[in-house]
Design a protein around this motif. Structure first.
Motif, short mmCIF file in Angstrom:
data_model
loop_
_atom_site.label_atom_id
_atom_site.label_comp_id
_atom_site.label_asym_id
_atom_site.label_seq_id
_atom_site.Cartn_x
_atom_site.Cartn_y
_atom_site.Cartn_z
N VAL A 135 0.83 -1.21 0.00
CA VAL A 135 0.00 0.00 0.00
C VAL A 135 0.86 1.26 0.00
O VAL A 135 0.33 2.38 -0.07
CB VAL A 135 -0.95 0.02 1.22
N PHE A 136 2.19 1.10 0.08
CA PHE A 136 3.09 2.24 0.15
C PHE A 136 3.54 2.63 -1.25
O PHE A 136 3.97 1.79 -2.05
CB PHE A 136 4.31 1.89 1.01
N THR A 137 3.44 3.92 -1.58
CA THR A 137 3.86 4.43 -2.88
C THR A 137 4.91 5.51 -2.68
O THR A 137 4.78 6.37 -1.80
CB THR A 137 2.66 5.02 -3.64
N LEU A 138 5.95 5.47 -3.51
CA LEU A 138 7.07 6.40 -3.36
C LEU A 138 7.53 6.87 -4.73
O LEU A 138 7.59 6.09 -5.68
CB LEU A 138 8.23 5.69 -2.64
N CYS A 139 7.85 8.16 -4.83
CA CYS A 139 8.40 8.71 -6.07
C CYS A 139 9.81 9.23 -5.83
O CYS A 139 10.30 9.22 -4.70
CB CYS A 139 7.49 9.81 -6.62
N GLN A 140 10.44 9.69 -6.89
CA GLN A 140 11.80 10.22 -6.91
C GLN A 140 12.83 9.08 -6.86
O GLN A 140 12.87 8.28 -5.93
CB GLN A 140 12.05 11.21 -5.77
N SER A 141 13.69 9.05 -7.88
CA SER A 141 14.61 7.93 -8.04
C SER A 141 15.58 7.78 -6.87
O SER A 141 15.88 6.66 -6.44
CB SER A 141 15.40 8.08 -9.35
N VAL A 142 16.08 8.88 -6.33
CA VAL A 142 17.03 8.79 -5.22
C VAL A 142 16.33 8.25 -3.98
O VAL A 142 16.86 7.40 -3.26
CB VAL A 142 17.68 10.16 -4.95
N ALA A 143 15.12 8.76 -3.71
CA ALA A 143 14.37 8.27 -2.54
C ALA A 143 14.05 6.79 -2.68
O ALA A 143 14.14 6.03 -1.71
CB ALA A 143 13.08 9.08 -2.38
N ILE A 144 13.68 6.37 -3.88
CA ILE A 144 13.36 4.96 -4.12
C ILE A 144 14.59 4.09 -3.89
O ILE A 144 14.52 3.04 -3.23
CB ILE A 144 12.81 4.77 -5.54
N THR A 145 15.73 4.50 -4.43
CA THR A 145 16.95 3.71 -4.30
C THR A 145 17.36 3.59 -2.84
O THR A 145 17.74 2.50 -2.37
CB THR A 145 18.08 4.34 -5.13
N ARG A 146 17.27 4.67 -2.08
CA ARG A 146 17.65 4.62 -0.67
C ARG A 146 16.64 3.79 0.15
O ARG A 146 17.03 3.06 1.07
CB ARG A 146 17.80 6.03 -0.12
N TYR A 147 15.38 3.90 -0.18
CA TYR A 147 14.37 3.09 0.51
C TYR A 147 14.66 1.60 0.30
O TYR A 147 14.63 0.81 1.24
CB TYR A 147 12.98 3.45 -0.03
N LEU A 148 14.95 1.23 -0.95
CA LEU A 148 15.22 -0.17 -1.25
C LEU A 148 16.51 -0.64 -0.59
O LEU A 148 16.61 -1.79 -0.14
CB LEU A 148 15.27 -0.37 -2.76
N ALA A 149 17.51 0.23 -0.52
CA ALA A 149 18.77 -0.16 0.13
C ALA A 149 18.52 -0.51 1.59
O ALA A 149 19.08 -1.49 2.11
CB ALA A 149 19.79 0.96 0.01
N ARG A 150 17.69 0.28 2.25
CA ARG A 150 17.37 -0.02 3.65
C ARG A 150 16.54 -1.30 3.76
O ARG A 150 16.80 -2.15 4.61
CB ARG A 150 16.62 1.16 4.27
N LYS A 151 15.58 -1.44 2.89
CA LYS A 151 14.70 -2.60 2.92
C LYS A 151 15.46 -3.90 2.63
O LYS A 151 15.18 -4.94 3.24
CB LYS A 151 13.56 -2.42 1.91
N LEU A 152 16.42 -3.83 1.72
CA LEU A 152 17.13 -5.02 1.26
C LEU A 152 18.45 -5.27 1.99
O LEU A 152 19.17 -6.20 1.66
CB LEU A 152 17.40 -4.90 -0.25
#
Length: 226
Positions: free
Chosen positions: A62-79
């Protein structure tokens, strides 16, 4: 399952895909056709979840995120592709921001109508940047193949490998003049998960879309082969 919404191009979201592929994360990609995006209804759906109607967009449940830098950092934390301390995380961010500067510089040239006129000078300027970058790598690297953590890839390695890869078709032979950077980039693209992805038909064949002066055709974008 996560979903990335983007054009059928690598663009600035490619480090995020490289990270997901490296760890075997499950995700879908929705490739938006350029002709649809440029039509009257192209941005209508995206405007509901981004302030300026831009791609990429990441949906994680249900979470939606924009901006490539924010997405990349979010995924780095998640993964689990950040560091483990405040200092390690800061070093990861430092390398990623440096890589993003290189990538943005390339993208601006790719879209510049004066591309062919500026290409030679850009090669010279890029060579000077790579010389400084290799010196920094030699002073601060974790080991010969990793930027921040010894024996372990992070977001920093993905972002920098992509930035360096992007120079290969633009300035043929230039990166080989900096053997430590060239080695680290090749090691990343030979890593489990990454190697399979970059040689598959799941990876976009172009750096950007065909409207660009350069990088919008497969022959202008580096392709990994055996």
């Amino acid at each position: 399952m996560m979903k990335l919404i983007y054009f059928s191009a690598r663009g600035r979201i490619e480090p995020a895909r490289l990270m997901m592929e490296m760890v075997g994360a499950r995700y879908d990609i929705e490739a938006v056709p350029l002709e649809k995006w440029m039509g009257p209804e192209g941005k209508e759906r995206i405007l509901s979840c981004t302030p300026f109607g831009q791609l990429p967009v990441l949906r994680d449940g249900v979470f939606t995120l924009c901006q490539s830098v924010a997405i990349t950092r979010y995924l780095a934390r998640k993964l689990g592709l950040y560091g483990e301390t405040l200092e390690e995380n800061a070093r990861v961010d430092e390398v990623v921001d440096t890589a993003n500067d290189l990538t943005m510089d390339l993208g601006m040239l790719f879209w510049n109508p004066r591309f062919h006129e500026l290409r030679a000078d850009h090669r010279s300027a890029t060579g000077k940047k790579l010389e400084l970058l290799e010196g920094h790598f030699l002073r601060t690297r974790a080991d010969a193949d990793h930027w921040v953590l010894p024996g372990r890839y992070t977001m920093a390695d993905a972002a920098m490998a992509f930035a360096l890869e992007s120079t290969l078709p633009l300035h043929t032979g230039l990166l080989k003049e900096f053997p430590e950077l060239y080695r680290a980039m090749n090691a990343f693209f030979a890593a489990d998960g990454v190697r399979e992805y970059v040689r598959s038909d799941r990876r976009p064949r172009t750096w950007t879309v065909p409207l660009a002066t350069f990088g919008g055709r497969p022959e202008e974008t580096h392709q990994w082969t055996d």
